[in-house]
Design a protein around this motif. Structure first.
Motif, PDB file in Angstrom:
ATOM      1  N   ARG A   1     -12.305  51.833  32.269  1.00  0.00           N
ATOM      2  CA  ARG A   1     -11.229  50.953  32.720  1.00  0.00           C
ATOM      3  C   ARG A   1     -10.131  51.819  33.324  1.00  0.00           C
ATOM      4  O   ARG A   1      -9.851  52.922  32.848  1.00  0.00           O
ATOM      5  CB  ARG A   1     -10.684  50.097  31.576  1.00  0.00           C
ATOM      6  CG  ARG A   1     -10.039  50.869  30.453  1.00  0.00           C
ATOM      7  CD  ARG A   1      -9.418  49.984  29.391  1.00  0.00           C
ATOM      8  NE  ARG A   1     -10.409  49.264  28.611  1.00  0.00           N
ATOM      9  CZ  ARG A   1     -10.139  48.645  27.466  1.00  0.00           C
ATOM     10  NH1 ARG A   1      -8.905  48.675  26.969  1.00  0.00           N
ATOM     11  NH2 ARG A   1     -11.089  48.018  26.801  1.00  0.00           N
TER      12      ARG A   1
ATOM     13  N   PHE B   1      -9.003  47.350  36.447  1.00  0.00           N
ATOM     14  CA  PHE B   1     -10.438  47.120  36.575  1.00  0.00           C
ATOM     15  C   PHE B   1     -11.146  47.579  35.309  1.00  0.00           C
ATOM     16  O   PHE B   1     -10.828  48.611  34.739  1.00  0.00           O
ATOM     17  CB  PHE B   1     -10.959  47.866  37.790  1.00  0.00           C
ATOM     18  CG  PHE B   1     -12.394  47.612  38.103  1.00  0.00           C
ATOM     19  CD1 PHE B   1     -12.844  46.329  38.392  1.00  0.00           C
ATOM     20  CD2 PHE B   1     -13.310  48.651  38.110  1.00  0.00           C
ATOM     21  CE1 PHE B   1     -14.177  46.093  38.680  1.00  0.00           C
ATOM     22  CE2 PHE B   1     -14.642  48.428  38.408  1.00  0.00           C
ATOM     23  CZ  PHE B   1     -15.073  47.135  38.699  1.00  0.00           C
TER      24      PHE B   1
ATOM     25  N   TYR C   1     -11.719  42.556  34.261  1.00  0.00           N
ATOM     26  CA  TYR C   1     -10.381  43.132  34.268  1.00  0.00           C
ATOM     27  C   TYR C   1      -9.861  43.194  32.839  1.00  0.00           C
ATOM     28  O   TYR C   1     -10.340  42.505  31.940  1.00  0.00           O
ATOM     29  CB  TYR C   1      -9.431  42.282  35.126  1.00  0.00           C
ATOM     30  CG  TYR C   1      -9.122  40.926  34.546  1.00  0.00           C
ATOM     31  CD1 TYR C   1      -8.017  40.723  33.711  1.00  0.00           C
ATOM     32  CD2 TYR C   1      -9.952  39.831  34.815  1.00  0.00           C
ATOM     33  CE1 TYR C   1      -7.744  39.473  33.170  1.00  0.00           C
ATOM     34  CE2 TYR C   1      -9.681  38.581  34.282  1.00  0.00           C
ATOM     35  CZ  TYR C   1      -8.578  38.416  33.467  1.00  0.00           C
ATOM     36  OH  TYR C   1      -8.312  37.181  32.920  1.00  0.00           O
TER      37      TYR C   1
END
Length: 432
Positions: A272, A293, A311
């Motif tokens: 992430r 993301f 997300y």
């Protein structure tokens, strides 16, 4: 970090803030009331040395062995729960929980120190004797840590370890750490060990940070041996000062997970990355927010429904007033699953503590999680609620008493996995 400063010198940038490397580290969202052109203390300079000396001097240690300072304590707690197995068919029980704690500090130099925190406990069930532990339990907060300052760098090397047999750690804290999505479970014997380091590099207005952890998770309960894994965790961030009360930057977290056997869960890597912003206001309010993301990729042995591209996001606000301190956190993230490869959760948590009453402190916590386990042959959607309070009193120099209550409710789309649980705990602690 900035160049090593002489006593009393300063460097330009925002007000000094401890940089937390985990993606969920600090709290808050961006707001106004930002100061510019102010000075801040270097994280690695003489000011940091002074802070460390002051913090060591403020800590109470009652034993000394040469340069090593020690603090010990013992406690015993009696709990009652109406659902000891976290089941839709509840059974009650009483639990006696004695515990001893040890804290040790070795200030090797003015800048560098070695710390040990260790808690050993036992859980004795009065009715369901089969749940009684076979060995002493190790508090999940146990850690051996070494702090090191070298020029512009600040290092922290650590070894964290725990050994537990009950599904949740039986403490007074509302921060219950890892959530295990199991039902009808009395004993879940597990050993968790993490070793790694964090490093901060202060370049005046820019602070670069990185971290690494190697984790071994081992279940000694046969039904959960499929959880055994080795994980590599990586964190990194770059923050830029926007003044003495605000900063913004980019943060990232990655994990590589290898399971001993892939009968239920599968090998994977996940990452992430996204921006964050943090601000401190004059009203003793700190805010932080971030998001970005989030994706995972699984080995070919996993079913196609395990990979995801999504997300993450979080926001936390904290405030300290004269009468109380409180915080509100909300977010969305993907975690490693317990019954399926992934656990997706959207959560909100609120906690408040107050020392208003003389010689007594009060705490209240509330939380809700909207969650889904997916990836593989198992799937479940559920909502998990938590609430609790604690009242503690230091009624003597060495003695302390605590009374706590905890409520948990799980509402699942699988009827057999619903449960409701109450727990009341009374504890007495002696520090010597």
């Amino acid at each position: 970090m900035s160049k090593f400063q002489r006593r009393g010198s300063r460097v330009k940038s925002g007000e000094r803030c401890r940089l937390l490397l985990a993606v969920m580290g600090c709290g808050g969202i961006f707001a106004g009331d930002v100061g510019y052109g102010q000075d801040r203390d270097s994280l690695a300079g003489e000011s940091a040395a002074q802070d460390l000396r002051r913090s060591i001097a403020a800590e109470e240690y009652n034993l000394r062995y040469g340069p090593v300072r020690l603090k010990t304590g013992a406690s015993v707690a009696l709990s009652y729960t109406d659902n000891v197995f976290y089941s839709h068919n509840p059974k009650e029980d009483f639990v006696v929980n004695p515990e001893i704690t040890l804290a040790a500090l070795w200030p090797i130099t003015e800048l560098n120190s070695l710390r040990l925190s260790l808690g050993l406990a036992y859980e004795w069930y009065l009715k369901n004797r089969l749940l009684n532990a076979d060995a002493p339990l190790v508090n999940p907060g146990s850690e051996l840590a070494f702090n090191l300052f070298v020029g512009d760098f600040r290092f922290r090397v650590h070894e964290r370890f725990s050994y537990q047999e009950s599904l949740f750690f039986n403490s007074f804290s509302g921060e219950n750490g890892r959530f295990y999505n199991f039902n009808d479970v009395g004993t879940f014997t597990r050993l968790n060990n993490e070793a790694g380091f964090d490093v901060d590099w202060d370049l005046n207005k820019v602070v670069l940070s990185a971290g690494y952890n190697h984790e071994n998770f081992t279940s000694m309960t046969g039904a959960f041996e499929y959880l055994n894994r080795a994980s590599e965790w990586f964190t990194a961030s770059a923050s830029f000062s926007l003044g003495d009360k605000a900063r913004a930057g980019l943060e990232a977290q990655a994990g590589l997970h290898s399971y001993q056997r892939e009968t239920v869960l599968n090998d994977n890597w996940r990452v992430r990355v996204g921006p964050f912003v943090e601000v401190t206001l004059r009203e003793k309010i700190s805010l932080r927010a971030g998001g970005g993301f989030d994706l995972a990729r699984y080995a070919a042995t996993a079913l196609a429904n395990s990979d995801y591209e999504s997300y993450y996001g979080y926001a936390r606000i904290r405030q300290a007033t004269r009468f109380f301190s409180h915080s509100l956190t909300a977010g969305r993230e993907h975690l490693l699953g317990d019954n399926a490869n992934n656990l997706k959760t959207t959560y909100a948590r609120y906690s408040v503590s107050s020392p208003v009453v003389a010689h007594m402190d009060l705490e209240v916590n509330l939380s809700v999680n909207f969650a889904e386990e997916f990836g593989g042959t198992f799937g479940e959607k559920f909502t998990y609620y938590g609430a609790g309070f604690r009242a503690g009193s230091q009624f003597h120099k060495y003695w302390r008493a605590d009374l706590g209550y905890e409520y948990r409710l799980k509402d699942s789309d699988l009827a057999s996995r619903n449960f409701r649980r109450n727990r009341v705990t009374l504890g007495v602690t002696y520090s010597f």
